[in-house]
Design an enzyme around this catalytic site. Sequence first.
Site, PDB file in Angstrom:
ATOM      1  N   HIS A  36       0.803  -1.221   0.000  1.00  0.00           N
ATOM      2  CA  HIS A  36       0.000   0.000   0.000  1.00  0.00           C
ATOM      3  C   HIS A  36       0.836   1.271   0.000  1.00  0.00           C
ATOM      4  O   HIS A  36       0.311   2.361   0.147  1.00  0.00           O
ATOM      5  CB  HIS A  36      -0.942   0.003   1.203  1.00  0.00           C
ATOM      6  CG  HIS A  36      -1.975  -1.069   1.122  1.00  0.00           C
ATOM      7  ND1 HIS A  36      -1.945  -2.164   1.946  1.00  0.00           N
ATOM      8  CD2 HIS A  36      -3.036  -1.227   0.295  1.00  0.00           C
ATOM      9  CE1 HIS A  36      -2.956  -2.945   1.644  1.00  0.00           C
ATOM     10  NE2 HIS A  36      -3.630  -2.412   0.652  1.00  0.00           N
ATOM     11  N   ALA A  37       2.121   1.127  -0.133  1.00  0.00           N
ATOM     12  CA  ALA A  37       3.008   2.285  -0.158  1.00  0.00           C
ATOM     13  C   ALA A  37       3.965   2.128  -1.338  1.00  0.00           C
ATOM     14  O   ALA A  37       4.337   1.016  -1.684  1.00  0.00           O
ATOM     15  CB  ALA A  37       3.799   2.374   1.143  1.00  0.00           C
TER      16      ALA A  37
END
Length: 82
Positions: A28-29
């Site tokens: 998610h990053a």
Amino acid sequence: MLDVARGSVVTELIGVVGFNWMLLDAEHAPNDAPLIPQHMALKDSVSAPVVRLQANDAVACTEHAQQLGCASPLCSLMVVKD
């Protein structure tokens, strides 16, 4: 502890605090390139790095984890064909 920072200096500082484990998130990053320096920044820390990899294939996820040298990969969203 979730480390969403993209630098090994921040990872090392958080590792010194003394958490049991730290999640290095690549799902998610936008964090795929600096995972090796972040992993190395925790080598003298008591925090165990858990690396969350971005993959929906079990083979690709484990191969990527082996390339990074991480002992605790976290592979979510596994798509298994019957």
